[in-house]
Design an enzyme around this catalytic site. Structure first.
Site, PDB file in Angstrom:
ATOM      1  CD  GLU A 106       7.584  12.995  10.308  1.00  0.00           C
ATOM      2  OE1 GLU A 106       8.407  13.909  10.319  1.00  0.00           O
ATOM      3  OE2 GLU A 106       6.975  12.627  11.327  1.00  0.00           O
ATOM      4  N   GLY A 120     -10.311  -5.829   7.959  1.00  0.00           N
ATOM      5  CA  GLY A 120      -8.898  -5.829   7.580  1.00  0.00           C
ATOM      6  C   GLY A 120      -8.091  -4.764   8.294  1.00  0.00           C
ATOM      7  CE  LYS A 146       2.727   3.123  14.587  1.00  0.00           C
ATOM      8  NZ  LYS A 146       1.286   2.927  14.454  1.00  0.00           N
ATOM      9  CB  THR A 199      -0.893  -0.001   1.262  1.00  0.00           C
ATOM     10  OG1 THR A 199      -1.546  -1.257   1.320  1.00  0.00           O
ATOM     11  CG2 THR A 199      -1.903   1.101   1.248  1.00  0.00           C
TER      12      THR A 199
HETATM   13  N1  HSE Z   1      -1.808  -1.162  12.717  1.00  0.00           N
HETATM   14  C1  HSE Z   1      -1.379   0.186  12.787  1.00  0.00           C
HETATM   15  C2  HSE Z   1      -2.518   1.020  13.340  1.00  0.00           C
HETATM   16  C3  HSE Z   1      -0.956   0.695  11.437  1.00  0.00           C
HETATM   17  O1  HSE Z   1      -3.615   0.509  13.539  1.00  0.00           O
HETATM   18  O2  HSE Z   1      -2.326   2.182  13.611  1.00  0.00           O
HETATM   19  C4  HSE Z   1       0.146   1.683  11.494  1.00  0.00           C
HETATM   20  O3  HSE Z   1       1.221   1.248  12.271  1.00  0.00           O
END
Ligand code: HSE
Length: 428
Positions: free
Chosen positions: A131, A189, A207, A14
């Site tokens: 970023e 999904g 993060k 994606t």
């Molecule tokens: N699975 C993550 C979320 C996608 O739901 O934010 C980005 O890391």
């Protein structure tokens, strides 16, 4: 005009497809803004045949991302494969060794190997930019390293997993239980291939580990964070918290306390009227507090093709402009090591428990809290049965160890009919 900045893009999912679409669609805009053309020399992905809805014919194809990373006609290696180890790590290391700048969206790679990658990159004199690894389209890395560079950062907070925020807000708005909304997310999904990454707080923890390094000048150390997922949050807690004026969030918080760096990704209650409390659905929010700026709030999409590709492109444009910064904002060799996150600063707590409904039960619980120096702010009893009394207590500020001691002591009173639920209330 300088020569074009030539990209090698590994990973055409994606985000990879999104980046290529932006480069194809916004070529003139990017050149105008950076003073340089940005081109793609070669791409790489697991399957060559898949239709990605984007034209790839103009680019060379490499089956092996490591070979792509080392190509002579690649200035910047763009890693969009994901995964903390394996091909992504091998290819990033190969790119750095070959003297290429790197742009990546890979939070797991940086959360686990960030220090080694930063040291390798800086000794080679190349940039690693990321970023898109934190909060998708929200430019929070740039905000911290550039716009807020003159501030001592006092606290960073964030809702950085959209799936968890979707689950928690949907549980509240529809009165559905965790399992039902989790199943909905599977259908839609929304979940990572390994859902524990989402609901176990690991994706958001990766993060936060990156943000902590930049905000506080520490080495990235994912293992030093306190991490707890949302699996045990019940509809009852969400409803009771709402009744008391709070929302439940999977909240990352990092701040310096008198007892070390407090860095945790855990379910917390936040006031319902606060920006964090009002964050609905799959959106992300990063809140940064600095000694001069005060509090700033950044809100936006944390995932998805456009937002994540937007963040990747921001990094690519910076490289095209010649911007070069240490990977985590200060030289990697000067980052302080942290072994384990310190005990969190004292906070108010939400405590829910069920008591055996007999005279003096509540007094025993109040006495236990008093013995640990924990003062009660608000208390309510609700939804009695003939034998049991659910009780909710909001405490004044208390340290976690004192609360844990109190909970142990509660078990000794003989009046507990269920394990108490304790959720930190974050003052935002
Ligand atoms: N699975 C993550 C979320 C996608 O739901 O934010 C980005 O890391």
């Amino acid at each position: 005009m300088p020569s074009p900045l030539r990209l090698g893009i590994a990973g055409l999912g994606t985000v990879g497809a999104g980046v290529i679409k932006i480069i194809q669609r916004q070529s003139a805009l990017i050149t105008a803004r950076t003073g340089r053309e940005v081109t793609i020399s070669a791409v790489s992905a697991r399957s060559r045949d898949r239709d990605r809805g984007v034209r790839l014919n103009d680019y060379a194809w490499e089956d092996d991302p490591v070979t792509l990373a080392k190509r002579d006609d690649v200035d910047v290696f763009v890693e969009l494969m994901g995964g903390s180890d394996g091909p992504a790590k091998d290819a990033v290391e190969a790119a750095i060794a070959a003297g290429k700048d790197v742009v990546t969206a890979n939070k797991a790679l940086l959360a686990i190997h960030g220090q080694a990658i930063a040291e390798a990159a800086e000794s080679k004199g190349v940039s690693v930019r990321f970023e898109a690894a934190v909060a998708g389209g929200i430019p929070c890395i740039k905000a911290l390293t550039e716009g807020l560079a003159g501030n001592e950062i006092t606290r960073v907070m964030g809702v950085m997993n959209g799936t968890c925020n979707y689950i928690l807000t949907r549980m509240q708005s529809a009165g559905l239980d965790y399992q039902t909304v989790f199943a909905e997310c599977e259908e839609l999904g929304y979940l990572e291939a390994d859902p524990t990454l989402d609901v176990g707080g690991i994706d958001a923890g990766h993060k936060l580990a990156i943000l902590v390094a930049i905000a506080f000048g520490t080495q990235v150390n994912f293992d030093a964070l306190n991490i707890e997922g949302i699996e045990r949050i019940t509809t009852e807690d969400i409803e009771q918290a709402a009744d008391m004026g709070y929302r439940v969030k999977l909240l990352g918080v990092a701040q310096k306390t008198g007892r070390g760096l407090d860095a945790r990704m855990t379910p917390c209650l936040v006031p319902d009227k606060s920006p964090l409390g009002q964050l609905e659905g799959g959106t992300n929010m990063v809140v940064i507090e600095g000694d001069s700026v005060g509090q700033i709030v950044l809100r936006g999409a944390g995932a998805g093709e456009g937002p994540t590709a937007s963040a990747v492109m921001g990094d690519i444009c910076d490289l095209a402009r010649g911007l070069s910064l240490p990977v985590f904002g200060v030289p990697a060799t000067t980052l302080q090591s942290i072994e384990a996150a310190g005990v969190g600063a004292p906070a108010p707590w939400y405590l829910r428990m069920t008591l055996v409904d007999k005279p003096g039960a509540l007094a025993k619980i109040a006495a236990v809290l008093g013995d640990e120096g924990i003062s009660i702010d608000r208390m309510r009893q609700y939804g009695h049965t003939s034998t049991h009394a659910p009780v909710l207590i909001v405490t004044h500020k208390a340290a976690r160890p004192a609360l844990d001691q109190a909970i142990v002591a509660m078990h000794g009173t003989g009046v507990l009919a269920s394990e108490p639920v304790a959720i930190r209330i974050e003052e935002v």
